[in-house]
Design a protein around this motif. Structure first.
Motif, short mmCIF file in Angstrom:
data_model
loop_
_atom_site.label_atom_id
_atom_site.label_comp_id
_atom_site.label_asym_id
_atom_site.label_seq_id
_atom_site.Cartn_x
_atom_site.Cartn_y
_atom_site.Cartn_z
N THR A 209 2.55 -17.54 -47.21
CA THR A 209 1.50 -18.55 -48.17
C THR A 209 0.81 -20.19 -47.32
N SER A 210 0.19 -20.54 -47.56
CA SER A 210 0.05 -21.84 -47.15
C SER A 210 -0.26 -22.70 -47.95
N TRP A 211 -1.21 -23.99 -48.00
CA TRP A 211 -1.59 -25.09 -48.82
C TRP A 211 -2.82 -25.33 -49.47
N TRP A 212 -3.29 -23.83 -48.60
CA TRP A 212 -4.41 -22.94 -49.46
C TRP A 212 -3.79 -22.89 -50.88
N PHE A 213 -2.70 -21.95 -50.99
CA PHE A 213 -2.86 -21.32 -52.35
C PHE A 213 -2.23 -22.47 -53.12
N TYR A 214 -1.88 -23.87 -52.74
CA TYR A 214 -1.14 -24.90 -53.46
C TYR A 214 -2.18 -26.02 -53.76
N GLY A 215 -3.38 -25.53 -53.36
CA GLY A 215 -4.97 -25.96 -53.79
C GLY A 215 -4.71 -27.62 -53.55
N SER A 216 -4.22 -27.71 -52.57
CA SER A 216 -4.12 -28.60 -51.35
C SER A 216 -3.37 -29.16 -50.13
N GLN A 217 -3.21 -29.93 -49.35
CA GLN A 217 -2.58 -30.45 -48.23
C GLN A 217 -1.16 -31.63 -49.24
N GLU A 218 -2.09 -31.82 -49.80
CA GLU A 218 -1.53 -33.19 -50.29
C GLU A 218 0.26 -32.36 -51.29
N LYS A 219 -0.52 -31.27 -51.95
CA LYS A 219 0.10 -30.84 -52.62
C LYS A 219 1.15 -29.74 -52.08
N PHE A 220 0.58 -29.45 -51.16
CA PHE A 220 1.65 -28.77 -50.33
C PHE A 220 2.50 -29.45 -49.91
N ASP A 221 2.31 -30.68 -49.29
CA ASP A 221 2.97 -31.41 -48.50
C ASP A 221 4.08 -31.63 -49.23
N LYS A 222 4.01 -31.97 -50.71
CA LYS A 222 4.73 -32.44 -51.91
C LYS A 222 6.36 -31.93 -52.34
N ALA A 223 5.33 -30.23 -51.92
CA ALA A 223 6.13 -28.81 -52.70
C ALA A 223 7.33 -28.27 -52.17
N ASP A 224 8.41 -27.71 -53.31
CA ASP A 224 9.66 -27.76 -52.98
C ASP A 224 9.83 -26.39 -51.85
N LYS A 225 9.93 -26.94 -50.98
CA LYS A 225 10.21 -25.33 -49.97
C LYS A 225 11.35 -25.18 -49.32
#
Ligand SMILES: [Zn+2]
Length: 836
Positions: A209-225
């Protein structure tokens, strides 16, 4: 048989070989890297759909930092893409992209595999993909790849849970991987494979995965990892002098046919993988954590590890040959392993290391790169040991004769031998194995199951050198190659291949007859051997006439061509079919075309394809004669319009002026011109004035992204990403009475039959009321798309915008596409049509 049918593709790490054809000659630090790989008994399979989908950063990291055996399984060979470096498209592009992947893997240290799936073109959804691919066959090939490669870890490039968000091939690759993970260990699934391989259960399945699959870097930063692992793929390799990301760029830059040149980056960089199946590692920076990747995982391996870990530790970078006595001890122990999988893999790896440590160079060079069945070829054989290690050349075997030598290979003393190689009369020709039978739109047909999954056709002609090293027999097998000196490039290698004694081609793949007139069609015959004598005939459809019936050929020298001309006369009514040349020599018939693919970054390729051209008698009427063409990203529309009798002149963008435009009945703008031609934004007003004064302007598709001008048309027009990828999609006439559907050609549903690849793309979705939408169409389950063909009157002339894929239909000889285009060019003309 088990051993023989294992896929034997070993990639050892070697960065400095810049030419894909040349044999690898690893440096001391590369040898040391290969010893580390020898001592890592774990493997990763990376899985996606196309050449270029693969993440070379992660592949290089796994191969060079983790030292895992790493492979990329690309479901397709990328035939559907565009070619930025030459004229090859479709299956020939697939051949190029196959070789580009192999070259990329030789740089990043991975291996390469494929399935039988064909890259047939864009699909929006996995349902659409699986309606064209044979799901059972592709799944079977994925399962086979896993059973043969036996990965501990599988990493998907794409998310199997988000159909419709990316190319249907992408999502399908991930879905099939998830499905395969659960069945590869089940002997009731694809049991026929178990005759040559064995069941296998990978331990973990990840999604890269990468931020791209989350729509934005911001959304990825906030996502549960909590379910993600992060690895730093920016690692620096001091013995190589490169960062991992720099190696990844060198690898990615091999995708030259797609223009994927890539500039290296440096510094720490996180790569994320999400655990889909298997247990979560305790160390979330190590995907192998908890998996035994040492020699002790193999029965009898501990003793081998005890020797080889010491070799790795005490490796002398100034004298690699010092390691050979210990390497030979380990080699002998590997020969007694019961586990065939590891025995085969590690034998080959350690032999390559032993050869590299001793500067051992073994080569068999043919005097030509192309031979024909029945021919006798001279071979030059070279053997040299460049170390103080005692070695004997016991014998070599050309596959036809074994020649006993019993000669000492003294330090740096070159041994050279001459042999002849008699090619059997019944020898098969060499060509990519997946192209020998006619497949379907979605699948290659491969008759021999032992070939399925292999990146390329295994070399038929090899020389095996039987050596004694440190009193132990070791054999090395080398493919016979062709080598020549090029005054500019220096040493050039080509594969040694078998071609037919005769091949023939018709240069034009589609020949359009716009009226009853005959055309002279040249057929080029090529000799695969000296003194070729025979006759050429053409196979052709009943309704057509060909003269003469046959022509004699006599070609003195191998490699030379002779051109013969046939006169082809079309029937009176619309008709299409195929013509194919047949060369008869001594009672044998040859119907294939020989195609050479010659680029510096990949090995020379020889491909044999059925030789055929489509002939089309069009029922077409046209108005106007002179067409001005403004080129865009490149298409063959001008040539196609010339074929149906128009005079087409290319207008350089800087030459667009009221005076130049005044000579033309219509102006056609090439595909993506407003994305690629900067100057056009300054010329729009001149073009619009030309329309106002009675001209016709036809603009083909552009993408909405990165337009050079907002003013595409004299009226408001807004592009979208709407496309209709189903080439069979129903077409409704919104304005059946509109001149563009009636004059001079009456357009009917029949004209939308036989279209290829798609209906069209990037249709406008909003337009000024001055535009009349002509057609409506849509893909399954979608709303009607009405922007594929828009016509507006402006002043005394017409502006037409169309996303219909004329650029694809013309080269395929689709009659309806020609007829509709002729109407577009004829709009507004009232004199009598030409070519009645
Ligand atoms: Zn792709």
């Amino acid at each position: 048989m088990h051993k023989l049918l294992l896929a034997l593709f070993f990639t050892s790490f070697s960065l400095h070989f810049i030419n894909a054809q040349q044999p690898q000659k690893p440096t001391a630090s590369e040898i040391h890297q290969n010893i580390k790989k020898l001592n890592f008994l774990g493997s990763v399979l990376y899985l996606a759909a196309h050449p270029d989908d693969e993440n070379t950063r992660l592949i290089s990291y796994m191969a060079n930092h983790v030292h895992a055996r790493t492979a990329y399984l690309s479901l397709t060979r990328g035939d559907g893409g565009q070619n930025l470096i030459g004229p090859e498209i479709r299956e020939l592009l697939g051949v190029i992209r196959t070789q580009e992947l192999l070259t990329a893997r030789a740089i990043d240290g991975g291996e390469q595999r494929f399935t039988r799936a064909n890259d047939f073109g864009y699909s929006k959804h996995p349902d659409e993909t699986l309606a064209i691919w044979n799901k059972d066959q592709v799944l079977s090939d994925v399962v086979l790849a896993i059973r043969q490669f036996k990965p501990d870890i599988i990493i998907n490039r794409f998310d199997h849970r988000s159909p419709g968000t990316t190319h249907g091939h992408h999502t399908t690759s991930a879905m099939l991987s998830v499905e395969a993970f659960d069945i590869t260990n089940d002997s009731s699934k694809f049991p026929e494979q178990l005759q040559t391989t064995s069941v296998w259960q990978p331990k973990r399945l990840f999604f890269n995965t990468s931020w791209w699959f989350y729509g934005s870097q911001e959304k990825f930063d906030k996502a549960d990892k909590s379910n993600l692992l992060a690895v730093d793929i920016g690692t620096y390799y001091p013995t190589i002098g490169l960062s991992n990301t720099e190696i990844a760029s060198l690898s990615r830059s091999q995708h030259k046919s797609q223009g994927f040149g890539n500039t290296g980056t440096r510094g720490t960089q996180q790569e994320y993988v999400e655990l889909l199946k298997g247990d979560m590692p305790a160390d979330k920076t190590n995907i192998f954590d908890g998996i035994n990747t040492t020699w002790s995982r193999v029965k009898g391996g501990q003793a081998i590890g005890d020797i080889l870990y010491q070799v790795e530790e005490s490796f002398d970078f100034t004298n690699p040959s010092a390691s050979i006595p210990e390497l030979m001890k380990a080699y002998k122990l590997i020969q007694s392993l019961e586990d065939n999988h590891w025995k085969t893999l590690k034998s080959e790896e350690i032999k390559n290391i032993i050869a590299a440590c001793s500067g051992l160079y073994l080569e068999a060079v043919a005097e030509t790169n192309h031979a024909t069945p029945g021919e006798t070829i001279n071979l030059n054989i070279e053997a040299i040991n460049r170390s103080p290690i005692a070695m004997t050349l016991k014998q070599y075997n050309t596959g036809i004769v074994a020649v006993s030598k019993n000669m000492t290979l003294g330090n740096n003393i070159n041994l050279a031998f001459q042999e002849t190689l008699k090619i059997s009369n019944s020898q098969n020709v060499t060509t990519p194995y997946w192209l020998t039978e006619k497949g379907s739109l979605g699948m290659y047909r491969v008759e021999n199951p032992a070939l399925i999954g292999k990146p390329e056709t295994p070399r038929i002609f090899n020389v095996t050198f039987d050596l004694i090293i440190e009193n132990t027999p070791v054999s090395f097998t080398k493919p016979i190659v062709y080598k020549t000196n090029d005054p500019v490039k220096g040493e050039v290698y080509k594969p040694f291949e078998i071609i037919p004694e005769a091949s023939a081609k018709i240069t034009e793949k589609v020949i359009i007859f716009e009226n009853n007139n005959s055309k002279d069609i040249p057929v080029v015959v090529k000799a695969g051997r000296d003194n070729l004598q025979g006759t050429v005939t053409l196979a052709y459809p009943n309704e057509w006439k060909i003269s003469p019936k046959n022509q004699d050929i006599h070609i003195t020298n191998k490699g030379e061509t002779q051109t013969v001309i046939f006169t082809v006369t079309p029937p009176k009514n619309q008709n299409e079919g195929l013509i194919s040349p047949i060369v008869t020599v001594n009672g044998k018939s040859y119907t294939k075309e020989l195609i050479d693919i010659d680029y510096d970054h990949i090995p020379f390729q020889t491909v044999l394809l059925p030789s055929e051209s489509k002939i089309v008698r069009l029922d077409i009427k046209k108005m106007g004669q002179n067409i001005g063409y403004i080129e865009g990203a490149g298409d063959v529309v001008p040539e196609s319009l010339q074929q149906i009798g128009y005079n087409v002149t290319t207008i350089a963008p800087e030459n667009i002026s009221p005076e130049t435009l005044s000579h033309f009945d219509a102006i056609v703008v090439g595909i993506r011109a407003y994305n690629t031609v900067e100057t056009l934004k300054f010329k729009q007003q001149i073009l619009f004035d030309y329309i106002k004064n009675g001209g016709t302007m036809v603009v083909q598709y552009n993408t909405s992204h990165r337009l050079k001008t907002e003013q595409l048309a004299p009226y408001d027009l807004e592009l979208s990403r709407d496309r209709v990828t189903d080439e069979f999609a129903d077409v409704k006439f919104l304005n059946p009475k509109h001149p563009v559907l009636n004059y001079p050609n009456k357009i009917t549903e029949t004209d939308f039959e036989g279209w290829t690849q798609e209906r069209g793309l990037y249709f406008p979705h909003k337009w000024d009321k001055a535009f009349t939408p002509i057609l409506s169409m849509h893909d399954k389950g979608e709303s009607a798309k009405k922007g594929s063909l828009l016509v507006a009157q402006y002043g005394n002339g017409y502006y037409i915008y169309t996303g219909l894929s004329f650029f694809r239909e013309f080269p395929a000889g689709v009659s309806g596409a020609y007829r509709l285009f002729a109407n577009m060019l004829s709009i507004g003309k009232t004199t009598q049509p030409l070519n009645d």
